[in-house]
Design a protein around this motif. Structure first.
Motif, PDB file in Angstrom:
ATOM      1  N   SER A   1       0.793  -1.171   0.024  1.00 34.74           N
ATOM      2  CA  SER A   1       0.056   0.089   0.023  1.00 34.74           C
ATOM      3  C   SER A   1       0.950   1.313   0.078  1.00 34.74           C
ATOM      4  O   SER A   1       2.112   1.282   0.346  1.00 34.74           O
ATOM      5  CB  SER A   1      -0.897   0.161   1.152  1.00 34.74           C
ATOM      6  N   GLY A   2       0.187   2.436  -0.155  1.00 34.69           N
ATOM      7  CA  GLY A   2       1.029   3.628  -0.472  1.00 34.69           C
ATOM      8  C   GLY A   2       1.987   3.821  -1.604  1.00 34.69           C
ATOM      9  O   GLY A   2       2.020   3.126  -2.560  1.00 34.69           O
ATOM     10  N   ALA A   3       2.716   5.030  -1.226  1.00 38.40           N
ATOM     11  CA  ALA A   3       3.763   5.252  -2.361  1.00 38.40           C
ATOM     12  C   ALA A   3       4.680   4.186  -2.540  1.00 38.40           C
ATOM     13  O   ALA A   3       5.183   3.677  -3.708  1.00 38.40           O
ATOM     14  CB  ALA A   3       4.255   6.530  -2.135  1.00 38.40           C
ATOM     15  N   SER A   4       5.165   3.595  -1.549  1.00 37.15           N
ATOM     16  CA  SER A   4       6.180   2.402  -1.474  1.00 37.15           C
ATOM     17  C   SER A   4       5.461   1.117  -2.251  1.00 37.15           C
ATOM     18  O   SER A   4       6.140   0.490  -3.055  1.00 37.15           O
ATOM     19  CB  SER A   4       6.548   2.053  -0.011  1.00 37.15           C
ATOM     20  N   GLY A   5       4.360   0.848  -1.813  1.00 38.31           N
ATOM     21  CA  GLY A   5       3.700  -0.263  -2.539  1.00 38.31           C
ATOM     22  C   GLY A   5       3.422   0.108  -3.830  1.00 38.31           C
ATOM     23  O   GLY A   5       3.816  -1.023  -4.791  1.00 38.31           O
ATOM     24  N   ALA A   6       3.275   1.209  -4.562  1.00 37.75           N
ATOM     25  CA  ALA A   6       3.082   1.450  -6.104  1.00 37.75           C
ATOM     26  C   ALA A   6       4.341   1.423  -6.656  1.00 37.75           C
ATOM     27  O   ALA A   6       4.553   0.738  -7.668  1.00 37.75           O
ATOM     28  CB  ALA A   6       2.623   2.923  -6.169  1.00 37.75           C
ATOM     29  N   LEU A   7       5.484   1.933  -5.997  1.00 37.07           N
ATOM     30  CA  LEU A   7       7.065   1.514  -6.375  1.00 37.07           C
ATOM     31  C   LEU A   7       7.183  -0.131  -6.634  1.00 37.07           C
ATOM     32  O   LEU A   7       7.774  -0.347  -7.540  1.00 37.07           O
ATOM     33  CB  LEU A   7       8.033   2.347  -5.771  1.00 37.07           C
ATOM     34  N   TRP A   8       6.961  -0.688  -5.488  1.00 37.98           N
ATOM     35  CA  TRP A   8       7.150  -2.055  -5.538  1.00 37.98           C
ATOM     36  C   TRP A   8       6.590  -2.904  -6.765  1.00 37.98           C
ATOM     37  O   TRP A   8       7.026  -3.843  -7.357  1.00 37.98           O
ATOM     38  CB  TRP A   8       6.974  -2.742  -4.205  1.00 37.98           C
ATOM     39  N   MET A   9       5.230  -2.441  -6.858  1.00 37.49           N
ATOM     40  CA  MET A   9       4.275  -2.947  -7.544  1.00 37.49           C
ATOM     41  C   MET A   9       4.814  -2.921  -9.173  1.00 37.49           C
ATOM     42  O   MET A   9       4.877  -3.659 -10.184  1.00 37.49           O
ATOM     43  CB  MET A   9       2.802  -2.625  -7.633  1.00 37.49           C
ATOM     44  N   LEU A  10       5.322  -1.418  -9.429  1.00 29.53           N
ATOM     45  CA  LEU A  10       5.897  -1.101 -10.609  1.00 29.53           C
ATOM     46  C   LEU A  10       7.103  -1.668 -11.011  1.00 29.53           C
ATOM     47  O   LEU A  10       7.337  -1.998 -12.073  1.00 29.53           O
ATOM     48  CB  LEU A  10       6.051   0.507 -10.637  1.00 29.53           C
ATOM     49  N   SER A  11       7.713  -1.898 -10.158  1.00 27.84           N
ATOM     50  CA  SER A  11       9.286  -2.764 -10.128  1.00 27.84           C
ATOM     51  C   SER A  11       8.674  -4.182 -10.686  1.00 27.84           C
ATOM     52  O   SER A  11       9.580  -4.762 -11.523  1.00 27.84           O
ATOM     53  CB  SER A  11       9.896  -2.823  -8.809  1.00 27.84           C
ATOM     54  N   ARG A  12       7.885  -4.767  -9.573  1.00 30.02           N
ATOM     55  CA  ARG A  12       7.455  -6.217 -10.075  1.00 30.02           C
ATOM     56  C   ARG A  12       7.038  -6.345 -11.569  1.00 30.02           C
ATOM     57  O   ARG A  12       7.408  -7.391 -12.391  1.00 30.02           O
ATOM     58  CB  ARG A  12       6.392  -6.749  -9.214  1.00 30.02           C
ATOM     59  N   THR A  13       6.168  -5.404 -12.022  1.00 30.16           N
ATOM     60  CA  THR A  13       5.622  -5.383 -13.344  1.00 30.16           C
ATOM     61  C   THR A  13       6.626  -5.093 -14.400  1.00 30.16           C
ATOM     62  O   THR A  13       6.651  -6.079 -15.428  1.00 30.16           O
ATOM     63  CB  THR A  13       4.412  -4.418 -13.511  1.00 30.16           C
ATOM     64  N   CYS A  14       7.519  -4.185 -14.281  1.00 33.72           N
ATOM     65  CA  CYS A  14       8.571  -3.964 -15.260  1.00 33.72           C
ATOM     66  C   CYS A  14       9.549  -5.164 -15.317  1.00 33.72           C
ATOM     67  O   CYS A  14       9.832  -5.446 -16.307  1.00 33.72           O
ATOM     68  CB  CYS A  14       9.295  -2.538 -15.075  1.00 33.72           C
ATOM     69  N   SER A  15      10.009  -5.746 -14.313  1.00 36.14           N
ATOM     70  CA  SER A  15      10.995  -6.850 -14.270  1.00 36.14           C
ATOM     71  C   SER A  15      10.507  -7.994 -14.943  1.00 36.14           C
ATOM     72  O   SER A  15      10.930  -8.691 -15.832  1.00 36.14           O
ATOM     73  CB  SER A  15      11.426  -7.176 -12.742  1.00 36.14           C
ATOM     74  N   LEU A  16       9.081  -8.399 -14.531  1.00 33.14           N
ATOM     75  CA  LEU A  16       8.372  -9.588 -15.317  1.00 33.14           C
ATOM     76  C   LEU A  16       8.122  -9.375 -16.740  1.00 33.14           C
ATOM     77  O   LEU A  16       8.229 -10.180 -17.589  1.00 33.14           O
ATOM     78  CB  LEU A  16       6.948  -9.675 -14.560  1.00 33.14           C
ATOM     79  N   ALA A  17       7.859  -8.172 -17.158  1.00 32.81           N
ATOM     80  CA  ALA A  17       7.604  -7.726 -18.491  1.00 32.81           C
ATOM     81  C   ALA A  17       8.872  -7.907 -19.295  1.00 32.81           C
ATOM     82  O   ALA A  17       8.890  -8.255 -20.389  1.00 32.81           O
ATOM     83  CB  ALA A  17       7.153  -6.221 -18.763  1.00 32.81           C
TER      84      ALA A  17
END
Length: 404
Positions: free
Chosen positions: A284-300
């Motif tokens: 959750s929060g800004a840190s959760g958004a950064l972590w989710m963006l990292s996961r998405t970009c790395s997987l892509a």
């Protein structure tokens, strides 16, 4: 008869027993400081309205110190997560460069030289980013006055300084004939040996703090940083022009790093979720958004990399996605740690479940000599609902409390 006082006579003697009035002048790094956002007046403390023995460990009503943060959040600025990324790339590139130089033959000499150049540039840039956070170069030099193997910060400072020194020597001497060339190759091997801890020591550093999230993921975060550094170095090197043979080597290197990054990321999240409030900033929060963006970009980036075809656009796309994923992962971890430090429940819940100092030191005896049992009795009935898995690190300390 002289009117001089004892203090006057001592000042003239300058024997060290007096106080120089000039020492009271506000100057140096602590002078002229201005508070941008003055702290507002705190409200009066409310009386605790809950019964501690009836509050579950995961409840927002679980007792804390009036809901105030237990820890001060880290004050690291943006250069620290950037340093985490750049240092990891430099360490992984140094290791790959020595491996190619030793086993790759002449056809991979250009790629090996590029790896050494990236490693040296990363060492120099890492030192600059670290000094920018410290404020002045002398503070970095002061860190080298102590060599303490038990301190990740001390060892990390020496690893960074040593890696920069030997990589510089290797870059200058490697192509020299005779003994100088041999000395350059030895320096390159030393740079690769220091590159391994350089890629992951930053995770060990943050894990040795009192920040609940960083402390909780201390077993898996170093592996994640090192695998992410491998993927990042391979992705960055792939953005430069290279031959087909070099591409085959880089592709294997970066895909291995990306796959390892995928699994170690899951391990980090699994370890963080052992305590609900500790892992919350990653969701959750800004840190959760950064972590989710990292996961998405790395997987892509991994998906694009394993697709058939060798088009240049595919290599560049995969490299950019993986780079963005690695950078945002560092920023996400730092921001999540800060959010974790601001949350008092993250601190208290971990301690009550036998984590933190009790987990590290094996301290299972209270000050009165009686053995501790986790969760601590203050949580009473909550222990039955949140009993950990048998493989949890603190499960051996868990003793179910009888119902009142």
């Amino acid at each position: 008869m002289s009117d001089d006082t004892l203090l006057d006579r001592l000042q003239r003697k300058a024997d060290g027993r007096n106080i120089d009035p000039r020492s009271g002048i506000l100057e140096g790094e602590g002078a002229q400081q201005q508070v941008k956002d003055p702290e507002p007046a705190r409200q009066g403390m409310d009386v605790l309205r809950t019964v501690p023995s009836r509050s579950g460990p995961d409840s927002a009503e679980a007792p804390s110190y009036y809901g105030m943060p237990v820890l001060k959040e880290p004050l690291w600025i943006w250069t620290i997560p950037a340093y985490f990324y750049v240092g990891g790339v430099a360490g992984a590139a140094s290791v790959l460069g020595v491996a190619l130089e030793s086993f790759g033959g002449r056809r991979l000499e250009r790629l090996a030289e590029r790896c050494h150049t990236v490693g040296l540039a990363g060492d120099i840039l890492s030192a600059g980013l670290l000094i920018h956070d410290l404020g002045r170069p002398s503070r970095f030099l002061n860190m080298l006055r102590v060599f303490r193997p038990t301190s990740p910060m001390s060892m990390g400072s020496w690893v960074l300084a040593g890696s920069g020194a030997v990589n510089s020597a290797a870059w200058v001497l490697r192509r020299r004939p005779g003994a100088l060339g041999g000395l350059g190759r030895v320096a390159g091997w030393m740079g690769a040996a220091l590159g391994l801890p350089l890629a992951g020591y930053t995770a060990v550093l943050v894990s040795n703090t009192a920040v609940p999230l960083w402390q909780q993921v201390g077993r898996t975060l170093p592996l994640f940083f090192m695998s992410s550094a491998t993927a990042s170095a391979g992705s960055l090197l792939s953005l430069f022009p290279h031959t087909d043979k070099e591409e085959r080597v880089l592709r294997r290197f970066r895909i291995a790093g990306k796959v390892a990054e995928l699994f170690t990321r899951e391990a980090v999240e699994l370890e963080a979720r052992q305590v609900a409030e500790v892992g919350k900033p990653l969701r959750s929060g800004a840190s959760g958004a950064l972590w989710m963006l990292s996961r998405t970009c790395s997987l892509a980036g991994l998906v694009v990399d394993v697709l058939p075809g060798r088009a240049r656009w595919k290599q560049v796309t995969a490299g950019v996605l993986s780079t963005v994923g690695a950078v945002t992962a560092r920023y996400g971890i730092i921001q999540a740690g800060k959010a974790s430090a601001r949350n008092p429940q993250a601190t208290f819940q971990g301690q009550r479940q036998g984590l933190g100092a009790a987990q590290v030191d094996g301290n299972t005896v209270a000050s009165d000599g009686k053995p501790l049992s986790f969760p601590l009795p203050v949580l009473g009935q909550g222990a039955a609902r949140t009993a950990p898995r048998p493989e949890a690190p603190y499960a051996r300390f868990m003793v179910k409390q009888p119902e009142p």
